[in-house]
Write a protein that holds these residues in place. Structure first.
Motif, mmCIF file in Angstrom:
data_model
loop_
_atom_site.group_PDB
_atom_site.id
_atom_site.type_symbol
_atom_site.label_atom_id
_atom_site.label_comp_id
_atom_site.label_asym_id
_atom_site.label_seq_id
_atom_site.Cartn_x
_atom_site.Cartn_y
_atom_site.Cartn_z
ATOM 1 N N ASP A 50 -24.315 -16.654 -5.011
ATOM 2 C CA ASP A 50 -23.299 -15.828 -4.738
ATOM 3 C C ASP A 50 -23.261 -15.602 -3.324
ATOM 4 O OD1 ASP A 50 -21.271 -13.985 -5.644
ATOM 5 O OD2 ASP A 50 -22.507 -12.317 -5.082
ATOM 6 N N GLY A 51 -23.224 -16.657 -2.563
ATOM 7 C CA GLY A 51 -23.012 -16.432 -1.092
ATOM 8 C C GLY A 51 -24.540 -16.355 -0.527
ATOM 9 N N SER A 52 -25.560 -16.630 -0.850
ATOM 10 C CA SER A 52 -27.100 -16.290 -0.342
ATOM 11 C C SER A 52 -26.818 -16.903 1.158
ATOM 12 C CB SER A 52 -28.068 -16.954 -1.069
ATOM 13 O OG SER A 52 -28.155 -16.505 -2.384
ATOM 14 N N THR A 53 -27.534 -16.164 2.261
ATOM 15 C CA THR A 53 -27.669 -16.483 3.330
ATOM 16 C C THR A 53 -29.139 -16.705 3.728
ATOM 17 O OG1 THR A 53 -27.954 -14.038 3.905
ATOM 18 C CG2 THR A 53 -25.651 -14.909 4.206
ATOM 19 N N LYS A 58 -31.451 -23.400 -0.902
ATOM 20 C CA LYS A 58 -32.434 -24.593 -0.669
ATOM 21 C C LYS A 58 -33.486 -24.901 -1.944
ATOM 22 C CE LYS A 58 -35.964 -26.951 2.270
ATOM 23 N NZ LYS A 58 -36.723 -26.598 3.631
ATOM 24 N N ILE A 59 -33.824 -23.712 -2.370
ATOM 25 C CA ILE A 59 -34.571 -23.689 -3.798
ATOM 26 C C ILE A 59 -33.705 -24.201 -4.828
ATOM 27 C CG2 ILE A 59 -36.082 -22.257 -5.224
ATOM 28 C CD1 ILE A 59 -36.569 -20.649 -2.693
ATOM 29 N N ALA A 60 -32.593 -23.478 -4.912
ATOM 30 C CA ALA A 60 -31.639 -23.938 -6.233
ATOM 31 C C ALA A 60 -31.225 -25.438 -6.212
ATOM 32 C CB ALA A 60 -30.626 -23.033 -6.285
ATOM 33 N N HIS A 61 -30.852 -25.809 -4.768
ATOM 34 C CA HIS A 61 -30.295 -27.028 -4.976
ATOM 35 C C HIS A 61 -31.637 -28.151 -5.189
ATOM 36 C CE1 HIS A 61 -26.333 -27.909 -2.992
ATOM 37 N NE2 HIS A 61 -26.710 -27.143 -2.160
ATOM 38 N N LEU A 62 -32.830 -27.787 -4.835
ATOM 39 C CA LEU A 62 -34.073 -28.597 -5.157
ATOM 40 C C LEU A 62 -34.131 -28.804 -6.585
ATOM 41 C CD1 LEU A 62 -36.430 -30.406 -4.377
ATOM 42 C CD2 LEU A 62 -37.675 -28.214 -4.439
ATOM 43 N N PHE A 63 -33.855 -27.746 -7.443
ATOM 44 C CA PHE A 63 -34.150 -27.794 -8.537
ATOM 45 C C PHE A 63 -32.878 -28.642 -9.283
ATOM 46 C CE2 PHE A 63 -37.330 -24.387 -8.521
ATOM 47 C CZ PHE A 63 -37.995 -24.700 -9.587
ATOM 48 N N GLY A 64 -31.658 -28.486 -8.887
ATOM 49 C CA GLY A 64 -30.465 -28.960 -9.236
ATOM 50 C C GLY A 64 -30.562 -30.597 -8.966
ATOM 51 N N ASP A 65 -31.180 -30.871 -8.069
ATOM 52 C CA ASP A 65 -31.327 -32.361 -7.603
ATOM 53 C C ASP A 65 -32.247 -33.095 -8.413
ATOM 54 O OD1 ASP A 65 -29.370 -32.090 -5.736
ATOM 55 O OD2 ASP A 65 -30.956 -31.956 -4.066
ATOM 56 N N CYS A 66 -33.572 -32.301 -8.950
ATOM 57 C CA CYS A 66 -34.583 -32.809 -9.541
ATOM 58 C C CYS A 66 -34.489 -32.882 -11.130
ATOM 59 C CB CYS A 66 -35.842 -32.362 -8.795
ATOM 60 S SG CYS A 66 -35.984 -32.651 -7.210
ATOM 61 N N GLU A 67 -33.868 -31.731 -11.604
ATOM 62 C CA GLU A 67 -33.887 -31.445 -12.898
ATOM 63 C C GLU A 67 -32.475 -31.613 -13.700
ATOM 64 O OE1 GLU A 67 -36.738 -30.651 -14.340
ATOM 65 O OE2 GLU A 67 -37.904 -30.678 -12.481
ATOM 66 N N TYR A 72 -26.255 -26.479 -10.137
ATOM 67 C CA TYR A 72 -26.063 -25.371 -8.955
ATOM 68 C C TYR A 72 -24.446 -25.491 -8.657
ATOM 69 C CZ TYR A 72 -26.018 -23.645 -4.282
ATOM 70 O OH TYR A 72 -25.923 -23.076 -3.094
ATOM 71 N N PHE A 73 -24.063 -23.971 -8.422
ATOM 72 C CA PHE A 73 -22.782 -23.700 -8.181
ATOM 73 C C PHE A 73 -22.944 -22.644 -6.888
ATOM 74 C CE2 PHE A 73 -22.774 -24.596 -12.529
ATOM 75 C CZ PHE A 73 -21.669 -25.713 -12.583
ATOM 76 N N ARG A 74 -22.054 -22.855 -6.038
ATOM 77 C CA ARG A 74 -21.910 -21.837 -4.736
ATOM 78 C C ARG A 74 -20.624 -21.279 -4.724
ATOM 79 N NH1 ARG A 74 -24.902 -20.340 -0.531
ATOM 80 N NH2 ARG A 74 -23.642 -19.527 1.194
ATOM 81 N N LYS A 75 -20.404 -20.003 -4.461
ATOM 82 C CA LYS A 75 -19.172 -19.299 -4.534
ATOM 83 C C LYS A 75 -19.428 -18.243 -3.271
ATOM 84 C CE LYS A 75 -18.654 -15.954 -7.398
ATOM 85 N NZ LYS A 75 -18.932 -14.856 -6.492
ATOM 86 N N GLU A 76 -18.033 -17.668 -2.883
ATOM 87 C CA GLU A 76 -18.157 -16.588 -2.010
ATOM 88 C C GLU A 76 -18.798 -15.440 -2.737
ATOM 89 O OE1 GLU A 76 -14.404 -15.794 -0.469
ATOM 90 O OE2 GLU A 76 -14.001 -17.769 0.244
ATOM 91 N N ASN A 77 -19.151 -14.527 -1.883
ATOM 92 C CA ASN A 77 -20.144 -13.342 -2.256
ATOM 93 C C ASN A 77 -18.988 -12.378 -2.921
ATOM 94 O OD1 ASN A 77 -20.924 -10.244 -1.281
ATOM 95 N ND2 ASN A 77 -22.567 -11.735 -2.217
ATOM 96 N N GLY A 78 -19.291 -12.160 -4.400
ATOM 97 C CA GLY A 78 -18.541 -11.186 -4.986
ATOM 98 C C GLY A 78 -19.146 -10.076 -5.979
#
Length: 328
Positions: A50-53, A58-67, A72-78
């Motif tokens: 949800d728009g992490s700064t 990076k952590i979520a991307h790593l899991f998404g790439d390896c598992e 992984y989905f990214r969106k504007e902060n809401g």
């Protein structure tokens, strides 16, 4: 449907686990590892950034790439509600499970949920969990469960739990059939705290069948950086009032009978009294009217009268009664 233990392997329910993520880099890996280590294989993890700064992406991307099960989905902060709604829209599974990104679940969680749902299908399967304090001490989340292991109609389950003071609103303790979301009514209210307290009654009224199992599967981590510690008390009170007024409207417009409505409204009355005692300077005339018009049973009526005459004495009186009745 009733199926023997030997038939479990032939019935694999698909689960989608929705994980809203916002600036939790110090906790996210433990959360996602608890999902990776599940003993049950038929599931997906929907990581909604949800728009992490911070380093959460990076952590979520790593899991998404390896598992292969992690997406992984990214969106504007809401906000939390908006992230959950986003995840619901991406879900394709039979059932949806929600987990907050700074918490974690037991490795047998999905296996146990599958076992219970195969034995007896329900729209909502509730379970128990642990509250993990900063010093690592554990406290049981639901201490007042009733009707454990019994399949009930959604309305009856809801009314019974409210009547007995056993209503737990936490979304993360619920496994929900995805088809319940298809009509668009079970959306999370955006932009407020206490969204679980508004959403859960809507869920209970929407579900045909619900069952509770007294098995501790979820680990709710209390930390100083949590949203409820960061927000000012005034914002918390304001948003809780929004929830209570919305619920009053929901119950008034529902198809519940008068007796059922009175149980729910009396509960709202007592909740509003407790809220108003948090800061008397934030209490309005409309709040006082709300309390009076929703005092529908003897307990709420007595509390209403005591609050009106001796507002400062009500909290210690309630605590004395709880100690006498041994209700924690």
């Amino acid at each position: 449907m009733d199926i023997s233990e030997n038939d479990f392997s032939n019935h694999k329910i698909m689960f989608d686990i929705i994980v809203p993520i916002y600036n939790v880099e110090n906790y996210l890996e433990k959360c996602l590892l608890s999902l990776k280590m599940q003993t049950y294989a038929n599931y997906r993890v929907l990581m909604i950034d949800d728009g992490s700064t911070d380093g959460s992406a990076k952590i979520a991307h790593l899991f998404g790439d390896c598992e292969e099960k992690f997406f992984y989905f990214r969106k504007e902060n809401g906000g939390l509600s908006d992230a959950r709604n986003f995840g619901i829209d991406k879900s394709i599974a039979d059932y949806i499970v929600f987990i907050d990104s700074d918490d974690y679940i037991e490795k047998e969680t999905l296996e146990i949920l599958n076992r219970e749902l195969v034995k007896e299908e329900v729209d909502v399967l509730e379970f128990n969990g642990w509250i993990i304090h900063e010093n690592e001490e554990r406290e049981i989340f639901n201490k007042h469960y009733i009707n454990s292991g019994i399949k009930m109609k959604g309305v009856n389950y809801f009314i019974t739990n409210v009547h007995n003071g056993c209503m737990y609103s936490a979304v993360v303790l619920k496994c929900v059939k995805r088809s319940l979301f298809s009509n668009g009514r079970l959306r999370f209210f955006k932009g407020i705290l206490h969204e679980d307290e508004l959403w859960t009654p809507q869920l209970m009224l929407e579900a045909n069948t619900i069952k509770y199992i007294d098995i501790k599967l979820y680990n709710y981590v209390q930390r100083d950086g949590s949203i409820m510690h960061q927000k000012k008390k005034e914002n918390s009170i304001r948003d809780a009032k929004i929830v209570f007024y919305q619920l009053e409207k929901l119950y008034n417009e529902s198809n519940l009978n008068l007796k059922q409505k009175n149980v729910l409204k009396s509960y709202l009355c007592r909740k509003m009294i407790g809220l108003c005692q948090m800061d008397k300077n934030l209490v309005t005339d409309e709040d006082r009217k709300y309390i009076r018009r929703n005092a529908k049973d003897r307990k709420s009526w007595i509390q209403c009268q005591l609050y009106g005459i001796f507002p400062q004495l009500l909290p210690p009186i309630i605590q004395i009664v709880k100690r006498i009745t041994k209700y924690e």
